[in-house]
Design a protein around this motif. Structure first.
Motif, PDB file in Angstrom:
ATOM      1  N   CYS A  59       0.606  -1.088   0.084  1.00 43.04           N
ATOM      2  CA  CYS A  59      -0.115  -0.313   0.004  1.00 43.04           C
ATOM      3  C   CYS A  59       1.028   1.441   0.034  1.00 43.04           C
ATOM      4  N   ILE A  70      -1.876   6.812   3.453  1.00 42.96           N
ATOM      5  CA  ILE A  70      -2.566   8.632   2.740  1.00 42.96           C
ATOM      6  C   ILE A  70      -2.830   9.537   3.591  1.00 42.96           C
ATOM      7  N   CYS A  93      -1.650   6.388   8.844  1.00 42.24           N
ATOM      8  CA  CYS A  93      -1.028   5.375   8.018  1.00 42.24           C
ATOM      9  C   CYS A  93       0.698   5.466   9.016  1.00 42.24           C
ATOM     10  N   SER A 126      -3.005  -4.626   3.243  1.00 44.97           N
ATOM     11  CA  SER A 126      -3.097  -3.593   1.952  1.00 44.97           C
ATOM     12  C   SER A 126      -4.370  -2.624   1.813  1.00 44.97           C
ATOM     13  N   ASP A 127      -5.013  -1.586   1.118  1.00 46.08           N
ATOM     14  CA  ASP A 127      -6.430  -1.585   0.631  1.00 46.08           C
ATOM     15  C   ASP A 127      -6.557  -2.107  -0.326  1.00 46.08           C
ATOM     16  N   LYS A 160      -9.308   2.973   3.471  1.00 45.71           N
ATOM     17  CA  LYS A 160      -9.033   4.713   3.601  1.00 45.71           C
ATOM     18  C   LYS A 160      -9.605   5.466   2.691  1.00 45.71           C
TER      19      LYS A 160
HETATM   20  S1  SF4 Z   1      -4.214   2.689   4.013  1.00 46.11           S
HETATM   21 FE1  SF4 Z   1      -3.826   1.158   5.630  1.00 46.11          FE
HETATM   22  S2  SF4 Z   1      -2.354  -0.652   4.629  1.00 46.11           S
HETATM   23 FE2  SF4 Z   1      -2.402   1.523   3.452  1.00 46.11          FE
HETATM   24  S3  SF4 Z   1      -0.783   2.102   4.405  1.00 46.11           S
HETATM   25 FE3  SF4 Z   1      -2.429   3.748   5.264  1.00 46.11          FE
HETATM   26  S4  SF4 Z   1      -2.359   1.893   7.439  1.00 46.11           S
HETATM   27 FE4  SF4 Z   1      -1.132   1.199   5.926  1.00 46.11          FE
END
Ligand code: SF4
Length: 282
Positions: A20, A23, A27, A78-79, A110
């Protein structure tokens, strides 16, 4: 997939996407990134490419193979709605969830604007099925509250909030049409503090609105020391769960063949390479 998960609110994890990019403030200490980067460069390891985003098509059909019904956290590493995951691949993940309906799927993102847009278009047919729960992460007021609004604009049958890591007092939250709230503090190195009054405020609002409340953890550098009790008890509430009976082995194998035929005409080839856009290779 991990047949067992240590995450308190699920049974298992399934990662048809790995990796990922960050964002928002929640994070900053992403546990998935820390875990994945430990294995960067280890030949043959699932995280040989570290936290670079990539599709894992060989994992797509996994839930069909699992006979026992489970709660499955989709993409714990992941997302699913990351901007570099093609719509067609998200549709394929949704098709597997739709057909392997003896599991409960917990899809958390997210990227709530993309979730909202797809649930009213390409994913409309799966938006309201009771065994797929759609959720957004909420860490603060600035980015978290708009995500709740995005989720409320969907036709999702089950909507949930993962308020973790809780970074500030959220104030008054609109819980209209929200079916479940999870709250937790950040854990691990550099964990940012959580305050008891922030948690109590959310718990009271859930009580008033009749929304199940799950308190995951206080967090901290050593989370086991701080535990997960509030008012001397744990809060492990869930929304009402509707489960279908698992089919027998022969029906599952038949479904596997059907889904393979349905999804494989468009071969999803995993494309590696950090921030590069992913492609579905035809
Ligand atoms: S959206 Fe979730 S998986 Fe992706 S960097 Fe942010 S915390 Fe990590």
């Amino acid at each position: 997939m991990s047949a067992k998960s240590e995450i308190e609110w699920t049974d298992a994890t399934w990662n048809p996407v790995r990796g990922c990019t960050k964002i928002s403030p929640g994070c900053a200490h992403c546990y998935a990134e820390v875990f994945a980067e430990r294995f960067r460069g280890v030949p043959g390891h699932p995280y040989e490419q570290g936290f670079d985003l990539r599709l894992v098509p060989e994992k797509l059909l996994e839930p069909i193979r699992w006979q026992q019904s489970r709660m499955v956290f989709v993409n714990s590493m992941s997302d699913l709605f990351h901007e570099d995951v093609p719509d067609a691949y998200i549709e394929a993940v949704a098709a597997v969830m739709q057909h392997a309906n003896w599991h409960i799927y917990q899809v958390l993102t997210k990227r709530s604007a993309r979730l909202r847009d797809l649930l009213s278009t390409k994913l409309q047919s799966v938006a309201s099925v009771p065994h797929i729960w759609w959720g957004v992460s909420v860490e603060n007021r600035r980015v978290g509250l708009p995500r709740i609004r995005d989720l409320q604009q969907t036709d999702a049958g089950v909507r949930f909030l993962s308020i973790e890591p809780l970074l500030e007092d959220l104030g008054s939250i609109n819980l209209t049409a929200v079916d479940w709230v999870i709250v937790g503090g950040e854990s691990g190195a550099g964990a940012r503090p959580i305050r008891r009054e922030w948690v109590i405020s959310i718990q009271r609002q859930c009580r008033t609105a009749g929304v199940p409340f799950f308190f995951k953890q206080w967090g901290g550098v050593r989370k086991s020391e701080r535990g997960r009790t509030l008012y001397g008890r744990t809060y492990d509430e869930f929304p009402e769960v509707t489960r279908s009976s698992p089919p027998d082995r022969s029906r599952r194998m038949q479904l596997l063949d059907e889904m393979q035929a349905k999804l494989w005409p468009q071969p999803f080839v995993p494309v590696y390479g950090g921030q590069r856009p992913l492609r579905v290779l035809a």
